[in-house]
Design a protein around this motif. Structure first.
Motif, PDB file in Angstrom:
ATOM      1  N   ALA A   1      -6.006  11.201  10.012  1.00 30.00           N
ATOM      2  CA  ALA A   1      -5.005  10.972   8.964  1.00 30.00           C
ATOM      3  C   ALA A   1      -3.602  11.029   9.560  1.00 30.00           C
ATOM      4  N   GLN A   2      -3.363  11.943  10.488  1.00 37.74           N
ATOM      5  CA  GLN A   2      -2.042  12.065  11.110  1.00 37.74           C
ATOM      6  C   GLN A   2      -1.745  10.834  11.972  1.00 37.74           C
ATOM      7  N   MET A   3      -2.770  10.340  12.684  1.00 35.30           N
ATOM      8  CA  MET A   3      -2.582   9.131  13.493  1.00 35.30           C
ATOM      9  C   MET A   3      -2.266   7.922  12.608  1.00 35.30           C
ATOM     10  N   ALA A   4      -2.957   7.829  11.466  1.00 41.52           N
ATOM     11  CA  ALA A   4      -2.676   6.729  10.525  1.00 41.52           C
ATOM     12  C   ALA A   4      -1.249   6.832  10.003  1.00 41.52           C
ATOM     13  N   LEU A   5      -0.818   8.058   9.659  1.00 43.30           N
ATOM     14  CA  LEU A   5       0.542   8.262   9.159  1.00 43.30           C
ATOM     15  C   LEU A   5       1.567   7.848  10.209  1.00 43.30           C
ATOM     16  N   ASP A   6       1.347   8.215  11.463  1.00 44.58           N
ATOM     17  CA  ASP A   6       2.286   7.866  12.533  1.00 44.58           C
ATOM     18  C   ASP A   6       2.450   6.351  12.656  1.00 44.58           C
ATOM     19  N   ILE A   7       1.325   5.615  12.530  1.00 41.56           N
ATOM     20  CA  ILE A   7       1.398   4.150  12.605  1.00 41.56           C
ATOM     21  C   ILE A   7       2.188   3.593  11.423  1.00 41.56           C
ATOM     22  N   HIS A   8       1.933   4.129  10.220  1.00 44.92           N
ATOM     23  CA  HIS A   8       2.651   3.654   9.024  1.00 44.92           C
ATOM     24  C   HIS A   8       4.143   3.968   9.115  1.00 44.92           C
ATOM     25  N   LEU A   9       4.487   5.130   9.647  1.00 47.25           N
ATOM     26  CA  LEU A   9       5.900   5.488   9.801  1.00 47.25           C
ATOM     27  C   LEU A   9       6.588   4.558  10.799  1.00 47.25           C
ATOM     28  N   SER A  10       5.887   4.197  11.867  1.00 48.55           N
ATOM     29  CA  SER A  10       6.486   3.329  12.887  1.00 48.55           C
ATOM     30  C   SER A  10       6.717   1.913  12.371  1.00 48.55           C
ATOM     31  N   THR A  11       5.901   1.492  11.410  1.00 47.61           N
ATOM     32  CA  THR A  11       6.042   0.140  10.845  1.00 47.61           C
ATOM     33  C   THR A  11       6.740   0.154   9.486  1.00 47.61           C
ATOM     34  N   ASN A  12       7.141   1.349   9.022  1.00 51.57           N
ATOM     35  CA  ASN A  12       7.821   1.505   7.723  1.00 51.57           C
ATOM     36  C   ASN A  12       6.994   0.930   6.576  1.00 51.57           C
ATOM     37  N   ASN A  13       5.694   1.182   6.621  1.00 55.64           N
ATOM     38  CA  ASN A  13       4.773   0.734   5.564  1.00 55.64           C
ATOM     39  C   ASN A  13       4.764   1.784   4.450  1.00 55.64           C
ATOM     40  N   THR A  14       5.563   1.549   3.413  1.00 56.78           N
ATOM     41  CA  THR A  14       5.768   2.542   2.356  1.00 56.78           C
ATOM     42  C   THR A  14       4.467   2.946   1.671  1.00 56.78           C
ATOM     43  N   GLU A  15       3.646   1.952   1.291  1.00 58.03           N
ATOM     44  CA  GLU A  15       2.395   2.273   0.598  1.00 58.03           C
ATOM     45  C   GLU A  15       1.453   3.057   1.501  1.00 58.03           C
ATOM     46  N   GLY A  16       1.391   2.661   2.778  1.00 57.75           N
ATOM     47  CA  GLY A  16       0.546   3.387   3.718  1.00 57.75           C
ATOM     48  C   GLY A  16       1.005   4.814   3.926  1.00 57.75           C
ATOM     49  N   ILE A  17       2.329   5.024   3.925  1.00 54.10           N
ATOM     50  CA  ILE A  17       2.886   6.368   4.121  1.00 54.10           C
ATOM     51  C   ILE A  17       2.478   7.281   2.972  1.00 54.10           C
ATOM     52  N   TYR A  18       2.668   6.791   1.738  1.00 60.52           N
ATOM     53  CA  TYR A  18       2.381   7.689   0.617  1.00 60.52           C
ATOM     54  C   TYR A  18       0.872   7.916   0.443  1.00 60.52           C
ATOM     55  N   GLU A  19       0.039   6.923   0.824  1.00 61.66           N
ATOM     56  CA  GLU A  19      -1.409   7.148   0.794  1.00 61.66           C
ATOM     57  C   GLU A  19      -1.817   8.191   1.839  1.00 61.66           C
ATOM     58  N   SER A  20      -1.154   8.158   3.009  1.00 57.34           N
ATOM     59  CA  SER A  20      -1.438   9.160   4.048  1.00 57.34           C
ATOM     60  C   SER A  20      -1.029  10.551   3.583  1.00 57.34           C
ATOM     61  N   TYR A  21       0.102  10.632   2.880  1.00 58.27           N
ATOM     62  CA  TYR A  21       0.532  11.936   2.344  1.00 58.27           C
ATOM     63  C   TYR A  21      -0.511  12.488   1.368  1.00 58.27           C
ATOM     64  N   ASP A  22      -1.074  11.619   0.552  1.00 63.74           N
ATOM     65  CA  ASP A  22      -2.106  12.050  -0.404  1.00 63.74           C
ATOM     66  C   ASP A  22      -3.343  12.573   0.334  1.00 63.74           C
ATOM     67  N   LYS A  23      -3.734  11.841   1.393  1.00 63.93           N
ATOM     68  CA  LYS A  23      -4.890  12.271   2.183  1.00 63.93           C
ATOM     69  C   LYS A  23      -4.635  13.635   2.827  1.00 63.93           C
ATOM     70  N   LEU A  24      -3.426  13.800   3.397  1.00 65.62           N
ATOM     71  CA  LEU A  24      -3.100  15.052   4.083  1.00 65.62           C
ATOM     72  C   LEU A  24      -3.052  16.223   3.102  1.00 65.62           C
TER      73      LEU A  24
END
Length: 682
Positions: free
Chosen positions: A358-381
């Protein structure tokens, strides 16, 4: 290549569209190029140019650097100019721009070619070639990141396509222009353009392009939060794709439909669409997949089964993924891969491995500024840290998740509001155009009568024939005028229905959500956000009231008129005297609305134009009729001049009076004021 891949918002659809389909294998193509080069070297003049043109066409769609396609096309252009063959020179210039913009990712080179072409100021009469050239030039600007500059280029492409009567080229240019508007955040304009092009492709029975346009429209609707509209579009596209066996369109559409179903919480439909996309992509496990989407579909199924407590099937897909994709360098669609593994490990209770992925997925979303991916990762974490009993970090990610979710909801609401405002403005524009067309038709009919009188007035021998002819002509014109008036009245009625629908949607959907947002920000203590939410809510309500008078339904006609006067009295310097009888239930609901609109528009005209200090209104109900009188002491106007140059607003008043079956009089004297009287028989 289908340039619907313009849209960065197409989730996964653009992935398969970026894969070029070549008629030849690379080896066969290379051999054919060598053969043509040898033949070209042996020729001169027109024969040489013809083969050079064939070679340029052959390699235009390849991105193999060894073939040096740009050098070959440039040589063809240069030789075409030398031979004074402007048509081939311009056509291959278009090909070169396409090659740079769409094949080798050098859009700025394409812009340079386009600018060099414009400097030549050639006299080109072939509108088909120019439409294609300007479309490709628009792509070059788009892909270079100067998206705003691409729009006027696409506009010129549309103009040339219209001159050539080429509906497909015209619709294509509009589709790409829609992509530009969407990428700039103007979802309302983009969605309207896509709706228009979809209609054109439907008329032309161009199924492939229709599927592309409607799929893009579905994604745009989804981004605005219009999930029902998106579902309707996508369902029809899926049906068409299945009937045509267009799997390269069908598979990503099914995948996108599963994404929307998940957003709406429909897990049954989510799994259905994902399993269909998996089946159609690889109907037999031994066959080659139809698209490059096998990995991401498998990840999505792993997540879906893990989240829906189907651990046996989840385990099956986990094993497939580990065997087929995990050892690839790089892992295809790694953000989705890591996210699906996190879902699986959460389901089996392995929170340590879940946290890592989940942390690796979040890092990728943060690097690409993928807003939906970021907030979904926060929910998972949040879920993972809760499982690890680290409630402090779980609370931290819950707060981050809520902030991102509110941000996404706000963006969707803003897009939806912009869409409704644009739709309303378009409605007003279309009504004005229709009214102008109606008036032109009426004037044309009147001029026709005058010409008939002048032409036949002196022909006494044909007098009897002419009398019959003119009577028939007058009947025809009267019938035509009646039809024009009916059209105008129907247009007004449809306008009111659409206004009512828009007002209801704004109040029930956007308004309610903004109210919830206002209360949420109030609880969070963010004063700026609360003020913004409150102001936006009031703007929505104001727009809603302007679209449809809710007081008319809640209070009745009489009190709605009183409320209108009270509102104007409270917010302007006008002095009102009024005498209003109770006229509730004296008219039909439709007639009440038209009467209210007449009074509203008349008072608005007084506020805007009259410079009056006082207004008098009298509404008197008798046994047979209702009489309405509104007068002011403003500057007035010249009636004769006003009737010659009647404004759209004044025409609308008289049209509404006709719908009511009422007699309307307008009296005005310069510097002495204006008086409007209306008599309605009931």
């Amino acid at each position: 290549m289908n340039k619907i891949a313009h849209l960065s918002i197409l989730f996964i659809t653009s992935m398969y569209l970026l894969i070029p389909t070549l008629t030849y294998s690379q080896e066969a193509l290379t051999n054919q190029v060598k053969e043509l080069k040898i033949k070209i070297s042996e020729l001169e003049g027109g024969s040489k140019l013809k083969l050079m043109d064939s070679l340029s066409r052959l390699i235009n769609y390849t991105n193999n650097p060894k073939l040096k396609a740009d050098s070959i096309i440039r040589a063809t252009i240069e030789y075409a100019y030398k031979m004074d063959s402007l048509e081939i020179a311009v056509a291959r210039t278009s090909s070169l721009i396409f090659y740079y913009a769409n094949r080798v990712n050098k859009p700025k080179e394409g812009i340079n070619v386009f600018n060099d072409f414009k400097k030549k100021k050639l006299n080109i009469s072939d509108n088909d070639i120019l439409a294609r050239l300007y479309t490709n030039a628009g792509d070059a600007y788009f892909f270079s990141g100067t998206i705003k500059e691409s729009i006027p280029i696409y506009d010129e492409a549309e103009a040339y396509a219209l001159k050539d009567n080429d509906s497909i080229l015209y619709a294509e240019a509009r589709t790409y222009k829609a992509s530009a508007f969407v990428d700039m955040g103007d979802y309302a304009t983009g969605s309207q353009l896509l709706s228009e092009t979809a209609k054109i492709f439907t008329i032309l029975k161009d199924t492939t392009r229709l599927i592309g346009a409607r799929n893009t429209l579905a994604v745009v609707y989804s981004k605005m939060g219009f999930y029902e509209e998106a579902k309707k579009e996508r369902t029809e596209v899926i049906q068409i794709s299945k009937s045509q066996r267009d799997y390269r369109a069908l598979i990503p559409n099914l995948f996108n439909a599963a994404i929307d179903a998940n957003k709406n919480g429909d897990q049954v439909l989510r799994l259905k669409y994902l399993n269909e996309s998996y089946y159609y992509n690889t109907p037999d496990e031994s066959t080659t997949p139809r698209t490059k989407l096998s990995s991401i579909i498998s990840y999505a199924l792993l997540s879906a089964y893990s989240e829906n407590d189907s651990l046996v099937k989840a385990q099956q897909f986990f094993n497939k993924i580990q065997n087929k994709f995990s050892n690839n360098k790089p892992v295809p669609f790694e953000y989705a891969y890591r996210s699906s593994l996190a879902d699986y490990f959460i389901a089996v209770g392995n929170y340590k491995n879940a946290l890592t992925n989940a942390q690796m997925a979040l890092d990728i979303h943060l690097s690409t500024n993928n807003t939906e991916g970021i907030y979904e990762s926060y929910d998972k974490l949040t879920e993972i840290y809760s499982g690890l009993n680290d409630f402090e970090k779980a609370f931290t990610y819950t707060s981050k998740y809520n902030r991102f979710k509110d941000s996404i909801n706000s963006i969707q609401k803003s897009r939806a509001l912009s869409y409704y405002q644009t739709l309303y403005e378009t409605e007003k524009r279309d009504f004005k155009i229709a009214d102008q067309a109606s008036q032109i038709a009426l004037l044309d009919a009147e001029n026709k009568i005058n010409r008939q009188w002048m032409l036949f007035g002196g022909a006494g021998l044909l007098l009897g024939f002419l009398i019959i002819y003119l009577i028939r002509s007058r009947r025809f014109i009267a019938s035509k005028q009646e039809l024009q008036e009916k059209f105008s009245q129907d247009l007004l009625n449809e306008q009111e229905k659409e206004r009512s629908r828009l007002a209801r949607d704004l109040h029930d959907s956007v308004g309610q959500k903004l109210m919830l947002l206002s209360k949420t920000t109030q609880k969070l203590g963010d004063e700026n956000a609360e003020k913004l939410a409150t102001n936006t809510l009031e703007e929505v309500r104001s727009i809603s009231r302007g679209l449809h008078p809710s007081n008319l339904e809640r209070l009745g006609l009489t009190e709605a008129i009183n409320a209108l006067i009270y509102d104007i009295n409270a917010n302007t310097d006008l002095f009102f005297t009024d005498e209003i009888d109770n006229i509730d239930n004296a008219l039909s609901k439709e007639s009440e609305l038209h009467l209210y609109r007449i009074i509203q528009e008349t008072l608005n005209n007084i506020i805007k134009h009259s410079e009056a200090k006082a207004v008098k209104m009298k509404i008197q109900k008798t046994a047979n009729d209702i009489q309405v009188m509104i007068s002011d002491n403003g500057k007035g106007f010249d009636l004769e001049s006003k009737y010659k140059n009647m404004s759209l607003g004044l025409k609308t008043l008289f049209e509404r009076a006709k719908i009511l079956g009422a007699k309307m009089n307008l009296d005005s004297v310069v510097n002495q004021g204006t008086k409007v009287t209306l008599t309605i028989t009931h």
